[in-house]
Design a protein around this motif. Structure first.
Motif, short mmCIF file in Angstrom:
data_model
loop_
_atom_site.label_atom_id
_atom_site.label_comp_id
_atom_site.label_asym_id
_atom_site.label_seq_id
_atom_site.Cartn_x
_atom_site.Cartn_y
_atom_site.Cartn_z
N SER A 1 0.81 -1.22 0.00
CA SER A 1 0.00 0.00 0.00
C SER A 1 0.84 1.26 0.00
O SER A 1 0.39 2.32 -0.43
N GLY A 2 2.07 1.15 0.52
CA GLY A 2 2.94 2.31 0.63
C GLY A 2 2.59 3.23 1.78
O GLY A 2 3.13 4.32 1.88
N GLN A 3 1.69 2.77 2.68
CA GLN A 3 1.27 3.60 3.81
C GLN A 3 1.23 2.74 5.07
O GLN A 3 0.48 1.77 5.13
N GLU A 4 2.00 3.13 6.06
CA GLU A 4 2.03 2.37 7.29
C GLU A 4 0.70 2.43 8.04
O GLU A 4 0.34 1.50 8.77
N ALA A 5 -0.06 3.50 7.83
CA ALA A 5 -1.35 3.62 8.51
C ALA A 5 -2.31 2.51 8.08
O ALA A 5 -3.25 2.19 8.79
N LEU A 6 -2.06 1.92 6.88
CA LEU A 6 -2.92 0.84 6.39
C LEU A 6 -2.41 -0.54 6.78
O LEU A 6 -3.02 -1.54 6.42
N SER A 7 -1.30 -0.60 7.52
CA SER A 7 -0.73 -1.90 7.86
C SER A 7 -1.65 -2.71 8.76
O SER A 7 -1.66 -3.94 8.72
N GLY A 8 -2.46 -2.01 9.57
CA GLY A 8 -3.39 -2.72 10.44
C GLY A 8 -4.49 -3.43 9.69
O GLY A 8 -5.17 -4.30 10.25
N LEU A 9 -4.69 -3.09 8.40
CA LEU A 9 -5.73 -3.74 7.62
C LEU A 9 -5.46 -5.23 7.42
O LEU A 9 -6.39 -5.99 7.18
N ALA A 10 -4.19 -5.63 7.49
CA ALA A 10 -3.88 -7.05 7.32
C ALA A 10 -4.46 -7.87 8.47
O ALA A 10 -5.20 -8.84 8.25
N THR A 11 -4.14 -7.48 9.69
CA THR A 11 -4.70 -8.17 10.85
C THR A 11 -6.22 -8.02 10.88
O THR A 11 -6.95 -8.96 11.23
N ALA A 12 -6.70 -6.83 10.50
CA ALA A 12 -8.14 -6.63 10.45
C ALA A 12 -8.80 -7.57 9.46
O ALA A 12 -9.88 -8.10 9.71
N SER A 13 -8.13 -7.82 8.33
CA SER A 13 -8.69 -8.71 7.32
C SER A 13 -8.71 -10.15 7.80
O SER A 13 -9.65 -10.90 7.50
N VAL A 14 -7.68 -10.56 8.54
CA VAL A 14 -7.67 -11.91 9.11
C VAL A 14 -8.87 -12.10 10.03
O VAL A 14 -9.63 -13.08 9.94
N THR A 15 -9.06 -11.13 10.92
CA THR A 15 -10.15 -11.24 11.88
C THR A 15 -11.51 -11.05 11.21
O THR A 15 -12.49 -11.68 11.61
N LEU A 16 -11.57 -10.22 10.16
CA LEU A 16 -12.82 -10.05 9.42
C LEU A 16 -13.21 -11.35 8.74
O LEU A 16 -14.39 -11.74 8.75
N GLY A 17 -12.24 -12.02 8.14
CA GLY A 17 -12.53 -13.30 7.49
C GLY A 17 -13.06 -14.32 8.48
O GLY A 17 -14.02 -15.05 8.20
N LEU B 1 -1.83 4.50 16.57
CA LEU B 1 -0.37 4.43 16.61
C LEU B 1 0.26 5.70 16.05
O LEU B 1 1.22 6.23 16.61
N GLN B 2 -0.30 6.21 14.95
CA GLN B 2 0.24 7.42 14.35
C GLN B 2 -0.04 8.65 15.22
O GLN B 2 0.78 9.57 15.30
N LEU B 3 -1.19 8.67 15.89
CA LEU B 3 -1.57 9.85 16.66
C LEU B 3 -0.84 9.94 18.00
O LEU B 3 -0.29 10.99 18.35
N ILE B 4 -0.83 8.83 18.77
CA ILE B 4 -0.29 8.91 20.13
C ILE B 4 0.78 7.85 20.41
O ILE B 4 1.21 7.70 21.55
N GLY B 5 1.21 7.11 19.39
CA GLY B 5 2.32 6.20 19.56
C GLY B 5 1.93 4.86 20.15
O GLY B 5 0.78 4.61 20.53
N TYR B 6 2.93 4.00 20.26
CA TYR B 6 2.73 2.62 20.72
C TYR B 6 2.29 2.59 22.19
O TYR B 6 1.38 1.84 22.57
N GLY B 7 2.90 3.43 23.02
CA GLY B 7 2.52 3.49 24.43
C GLY B 7 1.09 3.99 24.61
O GLY B 7 0.35 3.49 25.47
N GLY B 8 0.69 4.95 23.80
CA GLY B 8 -0.68 5.45 23.87
C GLY B 8 -1.68 4.40 23.46
O GLY B 8 -2.77 4.29 24.06
#
Length: 410
Positions: free
Chosen positions: A50-66, A382-389
């Protein structure tokens, strides 16, 4: 309905149960290979294509959606045709999904990657159903132990999957596979073997025997408790779903977060961290199963919440330390394991046989659908407040599960 009346005797039921647990455990070993590889590679492939890290969560989301989309249909298929048909269909979905993921990486088409990952998730819905299949004929005093044994078996495949990333790249290069997909070669072999194992090994079908026992109602001591506690069942569904969304959301963003901490050794550090996380998810599940049987289902769920809280606090305090993140991921897996084993056992004993496939399917749907939504939102958090947030946001769900626990008391 089983044709052999001997299968409905206590000795026959015990014999089928031992065989069923062994077959399910072996199937989970094989199925866990594909799951472990997808957990490790999904976010990286999504970010790459995708070229966008913000979309990386879509992979895990797709696993769980399936898994969410197929949980209820597979549960209905199990209720009408038995566990064997449902589990083998899940394996077929996973095989098709793996083929699509490899193709998507080759042609560099992000939407096709998501379709493939959704199908792998559909196969994971079958793997999730295995833990309930382990309880179809289980005696109440062994229900948690049998469930935990089958969940534990996923450890082997789930740990091997992430650890096969580096050798998989070597094999993939030799086979001409696209980058980051080599370990799926091992997953294909494992899924084919699991498919054959279920087709041959789950005869007779445990759920069909349990249904026959419930219909006979008096021909002998039933191996399951026939009581209905809807309020307890609803809490069990909420506890399992909430614990899963906490685990999935944080775990989904961990590969991306670690890639920033050590860009030169991404596959190694991600592979080791996710492998140990998966070990935490499944490695001690028999222990949590015994605790659920002896100490209580609800107490085991609350123990899981305490461990999840420790994980999230660790991640929030030291997000820039790879060691702290690794410790947090191991604790995240352990907390998920305790909550899932305790919650699944609680749901099973709170539901009569006739209603179990339906409620179990709804539980898996709630679990996976909420995790899909959480994984998508996790990328933005993750992009807004980081991993700790992100860890602190997830902690809110843990508090809610704990506060609502009185609803599970009979």
């Amino acid at each position: 309905m089983p044709e052999d009346a001997d299968l409905l005797t206590p000795d026959g039921v015990a014999r089928v149960q031992r065989r069923t647990v062994a077959v399910l455990a072996a199937g989970q070993v094989l199925g866990g290979v594909a799951f472990g590889a997808t957990v490790s590679l999904g976010a990286l492939l999504a970010a790459d294509l995708s070229g966008q890290e913000a979309l990386s969560g879509l992979a895990t989301a797709s696993v769980t959606l399936g898994a969410a989309l197929c949980a209820i249909p597979l549960a209905r298929l199990a209720a009408s045709r038995g566990r064997r048909r449902a589990l083998t269909l899940g394996n077929l979905f996973a095989l098709i999904g793996i083929a699509l993921v490899i193709t998507a990486a080759a042609v560099r088409w992000f939407p096709l990657l998501l379709v493939g990952v959704i199908l792998i998730g559909a196969g994971n819905a079958g793997n999730l159903q295995s833990r309930f299949a382990a309880t179809d004929l289980s005696a109440p005093t062994r229900r948690g132990r049998d469930l935990g044994t089958v969940v534990w078996a996923t450890t082997i495949g789930g740990v091997l999957g992430p650890l096969m990333l580096t050798p998989g790249e070597v094999v993939g290069g030799w086979l001409g596979m696209p980058p980051l997909t080599g370990s799926y070669a091992f997953s294909i072999v494992a899924q084919v073997l699991a498919l054959g194992l279920y087709l041959v090994g789950l005869r007779p079908d445990p759920l069909r025997i349990a249904q026959a026992l419930a219909r006979s109602a008096g021909s002998g001591p039933a191996p399951v408790a026939e009581q209905d506690s809807p309020r307890v069942a609803r809490y069990a569904v909420f506890a399992v779903a909430g614990s899963h969304v906490v685990m999935a959301s944080v775990m989904a963003m961990t590969p991306v977060h670690l890639s920033h901490l050590d860009p030169r050794n991404v596959t190694t550090i991600v592979g080791v961290t996710i492998a140990l996380h998966v070990f935490g998810m499944y490695g001690l599940s028999p222990v949590f199963g015994v605790l659920a049987d002896r100490w209580g289902r609800l107490r085991t769920i609350l123990l899981g919440q305490a461990i999840l809280a420790a994980s999230l606090v660790t991640a929030a305090v030291a997000p820039q330390s790879a060691t702290a993140v690794l410790i947090a991921l191991v604790l995240l897996g352990l907390g998920w394991s305790a909550a899932t084993v305790g919650g699944a056992a609680l749901l099973t004993e709170a539901t009569p046989t006739a209603l179990r496939p339906r409620r179990q399917g709804r539980s898996d749907t709630a679990m996976t659908l909420s995790a899909a939504i959480g994984s998508v939102l996790a990328g933005g958090v993750l992009q807004l407040i980081g991993y700790g947030g992100l860890a602190m946001v997830a902690l809110v769900v843990v508090v809610a599960i704990t506060v609502l626990s009185p609803y599970a008391r009979r």
